[in-house]
Design a protein around this motif. Sequence first.
Motif, PDB file in Angstrom:
ATOM      1  N   SER A  57      31.722  14.865 -41.312  1.00  0.00           N
ATOM      2  CA  SER A  57      31.266  16.115 -40.701  1.00  0.00           C
ATOM      3  C   SER A  57      30.482  16.980 -41.679  1.00  0.00           C
ATOM      4  O   SER A  57      30.001  18.046 -41.304  1.00  0.00           O
ATOM      5  CB  SER A  57      32.461  16.903 -40.157  1.00  0.00           C
ATOM      6  OG  SER A  57      33.365  17.228 -41.212  1.00  0.00           O
ATOM      7  N   MET A  58      30.377  16.540 -42.929  1.00  0.00           N
ATOM      8  CA  MET A  58      29.670  17.315 -43.952  1.00  0.00           C
ATOM      9  C   MET A  58      28.468  16.541 -44.478  1.00  0.00           C
ATOM     10  O   MET A  58      28.370  15.328 -44.309  1.00  0.00           O
ATOM     11  CB  MET A  58      30.605  17.639 -45.125  1.00  0.00           C
ATOM     12  CG  MET A  58      31.735  18.555 -44.788  1.00  0.00           C
ATOM     13  SD  MET A  58      32.665  18.997 -46.280  1.00  0.00           S
ATOM     14  CE  MET A  58      33.916  20.071 -45.569  1.00  0.00           C
ATOM     15  N   CYS A 106      30.281  16.404 -49.752  1.00  0.00           N
ATOM     16  CA  CYS A 106      31.640  15.996 -49.378  1.00  0.00           C
ATOM     17  C   CYS A 106      32.568  16.124 -50.586  1.00  0.00           C
ATOM     18  O   CYS A 106      32.179  15.815 -51.710  1.00  0.00           O
ATOM     19  CB  CYS A 106      31.638  14.554 -48.880  1.00  0.00           C
ATOM     20  SG  CYS A 106      30.927  14.346 -47.233  1.00  0.00           S
ATOM     21  N   THR A 134      37.664  23.631 -46.210  1.00  0.00           N
ATOM     22  CA  THR A 134      36.560  24.114 -45.395  1.00  0.00           C
ATOM     23  C   THR A 134      36.799  25.553 -44.974  1.00  0.00           C
ATOM     24  O   THR A 134      37.895  25.911 -44.543  1.00  0.00           O
ATOM     25  CB  THR A 134      36.395  23.238 -44.140  1.00  0.00           C
ATOM     26  OG1 THR A 134      36.371  21.870 -44.536  1.00  0.00           O
ATOM     27  CG2 THR A 134      35.116  23.574 -43.406  1.00  0.00           C
ATOM     28  N   VAL A 176      29.051  21.844 -43.763  1.00  0.00           N
ATOM     29  CA  VAL A 176      29.263  21.187 -42.475  1.00  0.00           C
ATOM     30  C   VAL A 176      27.946  21.066 -41.709  1.00  0.00           C
ATOM     31  O   VAL A 176      27.196  22.033 -41.594  1.00  0.00           O
ATOM     32  CB  VAL A 176      30.303  21.961 -41.637  1.00  0.00           C
ATOM     33  CG1 VAL A 176      30.530  21.289 -40.287  1.00  0.00           C
ATOM     34  CG2 VAL A 176      31.625  22.073 -42.391  1.00  0.00           C
ATOM     35  N   GLY A 197      28.777  18.083 -37.145  1.00  0.00           N
ATOM     36  CA  GLY A 197      30.070  18.226 -37.798  1.00  0.00           C
ATOM     37  C   GLY A 197      30.867  19.394 -37.258  1.00  0.00           C
ATOM     38  O   GLY A 197      32.084  19.306 -37.079  1.00  0.00           O
ATOM     39  N   ARG A 198      30.178  20.501 -36.986  1.00  0.00           N
ATOM     40  CA  ARG A 198      30.878  21.683 -36.440  1.00  0.00           C
ATOM     41  C   ARG A 198      31.502  21.361 -35.092  1.00  0.00           C
ATOM     42  O   ARG A 198      32.625  21.765 -34.799  1.00  0.00           O
ATOM     43  CB  ARG A 198      29.903  22.861 -36.324  1.00  0.00           C
ATOM     44  CG  ARG A 198      29.654  23.585 -37.631  1.00  0.00           C
ATOM     45  CD  ARG A 198      28.904  24.882 -37.420  1.00  0.00           C
ATOM     46  NE  ARG A 198      27.503  24.649 -37.079  1.00  0.00           N
ATOM     47  CZ  ARG A 198      26.540  24.446 -37.983  1.00  0.00           C
ATOM     48  NH1 ARG A 198      26.832  24.449 -39.268  1.00  0.00           N
ATOM     49  NH2 ARG A 198      25.298  24.250 -37.601  1.00  0.00           N
ATOM     50  N   ARG A 249      34.464  18.769 -35.464  1.00  0.00           N
ATOM     51  CA  ARG A 249      35.633  19.390 -36.091  1.00  0.00           C
ATOM     52  C   ARG A 249      36.339  20.323 -35.108  1.00  0.00           C
ATOM     53  O   ARG A 249      37.564  20.347 -35.046  1.00  0.00           O
ATOM     54  CB  ARG A 249      35.224  20.151 -37.355  1.00  0.00           C
ATOM     55  CG  ARG A 249      34.773  19.271 -38.503  1.00  0.00           C
ATOM     56  CD  ARG A 249      34.284  20.092 -39.669  1.00  0.00           C
ATOM     57  NE  ARG A 249      35.387  20.725 -40.363  1.00  0.00           N
ATOM     58  CZ  ARG A 249      36.022  20.201 -41.409  1.00  0.00           C
ATOM     59  NH1 ARG A 249      35.633  19.016 -41.887  1.00  0.00           N
ATOM     60  NH2 ARG A 249      37.011  20.823 -41.987  1.00  0.00           N
ATOM     61  N   ASP A 262      36.444  14.368 -34.970  1.00  0.00           N
ATOM     62  CA  ASP A 262      36.302  13.782 -36.307  1.00  0.00           C
ATOM     63  C   ASP A 262      37.546  13.000 -36.736  1.00  0.00           C
ATOM     64  O   ASP A 262      37.480  12.144 -37.614  1.00  0.00           O
ATOM     65  CB  ASP A 262      35.972  14.865 -37.345  1.00  0.00           C
ATOM     66  CG  ASP A 262      37.080  15.889 -37.520  1.00  0.00           C
ATOM     67  OD1 ASP A 262      37.707  16.274 -36.515  1.00  0.00           O
ATOM     68  OD2 ASP A 262      37.316  16.328 -38.658  1.00  0.00           O
TER      69      ASP A 262
END
Length: 198
Positions: free
Chosen positions: A59-60, A65, A73, A80, A84-85, A88, A93
Amino acid sequence: MFAKRVVDILLSGAALIALMPLMLLVAAIIKITSSGPVTFRQWREGVNGTSFEILKFRSMRQDMCDLSGVAQTASNDPRVTAIGRFIRRTSIDELPQLINVLRGDMSLVGPRPHVDNMRAGGMAYKELVPYYHLRLQMQPGLTGWAQANGFRGSTTDPVRARQRIDHDIAYIQNFSIWLDLRIILITLVREFVGGSGE
């Protein structure tokens, strides 16, 4: 525990089959929208402190990472990615951990696995909570009693961090297959429908 393992295999296998189209779609979007691997791998503490490699959808940004897990986070974290947002927030994820469950590294339900040097309240988690080691008596889970009760995300607040461990230990002391099924149901509603992830 044998019954718990049977439930883990049956449900995680069925979930992987049912969710495979979604997981392939997410994997493709991650690959198209950012450079780097589709999955993020990190060493976590398992039952009795043994280490295993946990799987997540990345997600990053690859160059940001944190393999150590020390840098947690934050809200609007620049590391992110856009996809990814979303994954998550909806906990998508975490879906590759169904593979960890099938392998036997994890259970569907149990204390969430932490990195060995996990910090909480500005210090080592093991220093903040002297009985922290008791949570390692049971296999870590994809979800747990703490998460079902809203204790997830950042561990900067020492009071909430202790409460999370207290919930983990309460689960171990009161474990049953019916409790597992209840936690799974609560998690499905809270995470995938409600989108309470960070």
